[in-house]
Design an enzyme around this catalytic site. Structure first.
Site, PDB file in Angstrom:
ATOM      1  N   GLY A   1      41.324  39.617  44.158  1.00 51.80           N
ATOM      2  CA  GLY A   1      40.374  40.304  43.671  1.00 51.80           C
ATOM      3  C   GLY A   1      38.805  39.570  43.174  1.00 51.80           C
ATOM      4  N   SER A   2      37.967  40.103  42.134  1.00 52.55           N
ATOM      5  CA  SER A   2      37.195  39.222  41.293  1.00 52.55           C
ATOM      6  C   SER A   2      37.982  38.411  40.440  1.00 52.55           C
ATOM      7  CB  SER A   2      36.091  40.341  40.397  1.00 52.55           C
ATOM      8  OG  SER A   2      36.737  40.954  39.452  1.00 52.55           O
ATOM      9  N   THR A   3      36.982  37.033  40.073  1.00 51.42           N
ATOM     10  CA  THR A   3      36.977  36.129  38.756  1.00 51.42           C
ATOM     11  C   THR A   3      37.521  36.739  38.406  1.00 51.42           C
ATOM     12  OG1 THR A   3      36.221  34.553  40.226  1.00 51.42           O
ATOM     13  CG2 THR A   3      36.277  33.559  37.983  1.00 51.42           C
ATOM     14  N   ALA A   4      36.409  38.017  37.333  1.00 52.75           N
ATOM     15  CA  ALA A   4      36.523  38.409  36.338  1.00 52.75           C
ATOM     16  C   ALA A   4      37.703  39.457  35.654  1.00 52.75           C
ATOM     17  CB  ALA A   4      35.133  39.046  35.796  1.00 52.75           C
ATOM     18  N   THR A   5      38.661  39.896  36.942  1.00 53.51           N
ATOM     19  CA  THR A   5      39.568  40.541  36.553  1.00 53.51           C
ATOM     20  C   THR A   5      41.049  39.431  36.335  1.00 53.51           C
ATOM     21  OG1 THR A   5      38.889  42.574  37.346  1.00 53.51           O
ATOM     22  CG2 THR A   5      41.253  42.373  37.463  1.00 53.51           C
ATOM     23  N   GLY A   6      40.645  38.654  37.578  1.00 52.53           N
ATOM     24  CA  GLY A   6      41.636  37.411  37.225  1.00 52.53           C
ATOM     25  C   GLY A   6      41.956  36.931  36.542  1.00 52.53           C
TER      26      GLY A   6
ATOM     27  N   GLU B   1      43.545  34.954  43.911  1.00 53.21           N
ATOM     28  CA  GLU B   1      42.819  34.732  45.227  1.00 53.21           C
ATOM     29  C   GLU B   1      41.682  35.053  44.490  1.00 53.21           C
ATOM     30  OE1 GLU B   1      39.914  35.325  47.319  1.00 53.21           O
ATOM     31  OE2 GLU B   1      41.475  35.857  49.590  1.00 53.21           O
TER      32      GLU B   1
ATOM     33  N   CYS C   1      36.526  37.456  51.685  1.00 52.60           N
ATOM     34  CA  CYS C   1      36.017  36.651  50.527  1.00 52.60           C
ATOM     35  C   CYS C   1      35.776  35.702  50.638  1.00 52.60           C
ATOM     36  CB  CYS C   1      37.846  36.705  49.835  1.00 52.60           C
ATOM     37  SG  CYS C   1      38.830  36.226  51.147  1.00 52.60           S
TER      38      CYS C   1
END
Length: 468
Positions: free
Chosen positions: A219-224, A241, A275
């Site tokens: 998913g997104s970097t922010a959620t990661g 990822e 992605c």
């Protein structure tokens, strides 16, 4: 009882509540979906924990047979699963059928692998062995762009290694995953595979659960980043990822007519919701005008529509939130560059944006610097190779990239200088289950696919034996 149910401890159960899943092509309700409570998520984790000792102790041949049986079932039910996937995700039906085929193929690939004892050293004084053991309960958090095949990046590897699993699909695309859980339930002992759905509100519960040994998140970097923070308290293993803003560099010696269709397909597959799609296209000044014209022609000829309509090449954005974000980035591109194809929103229902080409745009604009994850491609001019590499590597992401040239030696030299997990030469979007995949910097950590992807679901236990 709903047509769709959660899978917890080998049983199909109703959720704590129901909410609608929306077809992004029509904005109508596909189905009501059961949504799990925090208590049901915990029950799924505890079921997986109970099942772990027996499953991890079974022979790898037994686990391998279960993966092959899973692939057989997926292939036998491909038409049904693809229909659900097109309704909830929006992609054309042929693309959904292809996704099911890839999902089954990934199960078959991991079924072909083994985890033998590794001989590290063997001499007169000692024998040192590496044994690969399962971790325990694994939580899999899957995004909405490829709900099934991205699950297959990790699920068969986790199961083959002897782990048990709790899978959580995205809140907007849960149905095909729940249907898959129902199909696979008879193959595995109770608790080995659990599938729950939520309204994107149980991520913290899963990533922070003390009985979960590893989290795989796409998913997104922010959620990661939130996943990392939440998992830190219990020192969970992580495979992340995350976001990518993949750049393609086109050198001055290419055949534009040959590579333009390849670049177009690499940028606009799944309406840009990939992605590792080409998100930024850097083209040398000598071929810039010709490349822009060729891409514009392809975009103008594209067929956009409902995934069930014959001839549709590109479906909608998957959800309204992403649709609004891409519209906003489109306006940024319009303000800072020249729209030469697309840029229009079809009338009527659905989250549709036509494939859009924007030229005469530069770094420092939102459309170039941010990951759009949609069908709007900025084409950026360059003249100096060292300068373009600096610009390509300047951002925080490092998932994938590509170099295009008529001279392979020249292209490979440039590829070695791109700071990302995967660099392709004269192609893009080439993923296969036997090739490890992972990002660098803010795009991820850990490996998926290949033997490396399997080993990421294990703990290596070194046994060091004295011979005298």
């Amino acid at each position: 009882m709903s047509e769709f149910q959660l899978l917890i401890d080998g049983q199909l159960v109703d959720g704590d509540r129901m909410s609608n899943v929306i077809n992004p092509s029509t904005e109508t309700v596909v189905a009501e979906c059961p949504r799990a409570s925090a208590a049901q998520l915990s029950a799924a984790v505890m079921a997986a924990k109970r099942a772990f000792p027996a499953w991890s102790s079974t022979s790898i041949e037994t686990r391998r047979a279960a993966l092959i049986a899973s692939a057989d079932v997926l292939e036998a039910n491909a038409t049904m699963l693809a229909g659900i996937l097109t309704q909830e995700q929006g992609k054309p039906l042929p693309a959904s059928l292809e996704e099911i085929a890839y999902t089954a193929a990934f199960f078959r690939y991991f079924a072909s692998l083994d985890l033998p004892v590794e001989l590290i050293a063997d001499d007169a004084n000692r024998r040192v062995e590496g044994h690969y053991k399962a971790l325990g309960v694994v939580g899999l958090i899957v995004p909405w762009n490829y709900p099934l095949v991205l699950l297959a990046f990790s699920l068969p590897a986790a199961l083959l290694a002897g782990n048990t699993v709790v899978a959580k699909p995205a809140g907007t695309t849960p149905l095909a995953t729940l249907a898959m859980g129902r199909l696979l339930a008879p193959i595995f002992p109770a608790g080995v595979l659990n599938v729950i759905a939520d309204d994107n509100d149980l991520g913290d519960e899963l990533t922070g659960h003390p009985d979960v040994a590893k989290i795989c998140f796409t998913g997104s970097t922010a959620t990661g980043r939130k996943v990392m923070l939440r998992a830190a308290d219990t020192f969970k293993r992580l495979t992340l990822e995350m976001g990518g803003n993949d750049a393609a560099i086109v050198l001055d010696d290419v055949d534009v007519s040959d590579i333009a269709p390849k670049l177009f397909a690499s940028a606009f597959a799944n309406s840009g919701q990939v992605c590792i799609a080409v998100k930024r296209l850097y083209v040398h000044d000598k071929v810039y005008d010709a490349m822009c014209a060729a891409l514009a022609t392809l975009a103008d000829a594209a067929t956009v529509g409902d995934g069930f309509s014959e001839g549709t090449q590109f479906g909608p954005l998957q959800n309204r939130r992403q649709y609004e974000r891409v519209k906003d980035l489109l306006e940024d591109g319009r303000a800072n560059g020249q729209v030469i194809a697309g840029g229009t929103l079809p009338e009527g229902k659905g989250f549709f944006i036509r494939p859009t080409i924007i030229r005469d745009i530069t770094d420092g604009t939102r459309l170039v610097d941010e990951e759009q994850f949609g069908p709007v491609l900025p084409v950026i001019r360059f003249t100096d190779t060292d300068d373009v590499l600096t610009r390509v590597n300047a951002g925080p992401h490092g998932l994938g990239g590509s170099v295009w040239s008529g001279d392979l030696t020249r292209a490979c030299t440039i590829a070695e200088r791109m700071d990302c997990g995967t660099v392709w030469v004269n192609k893009h979007l080439d993923l296969s289950p036997d090739v490890p995949f992972g990002g660098s910097r803010h795009s991820g950590m850990g490996s998926e696919l290949g033997k490396d992807g399997l080993l990421d679901f294990t703990q290596r236990r070194v046994i060091n034996i004295a011979k005298q």
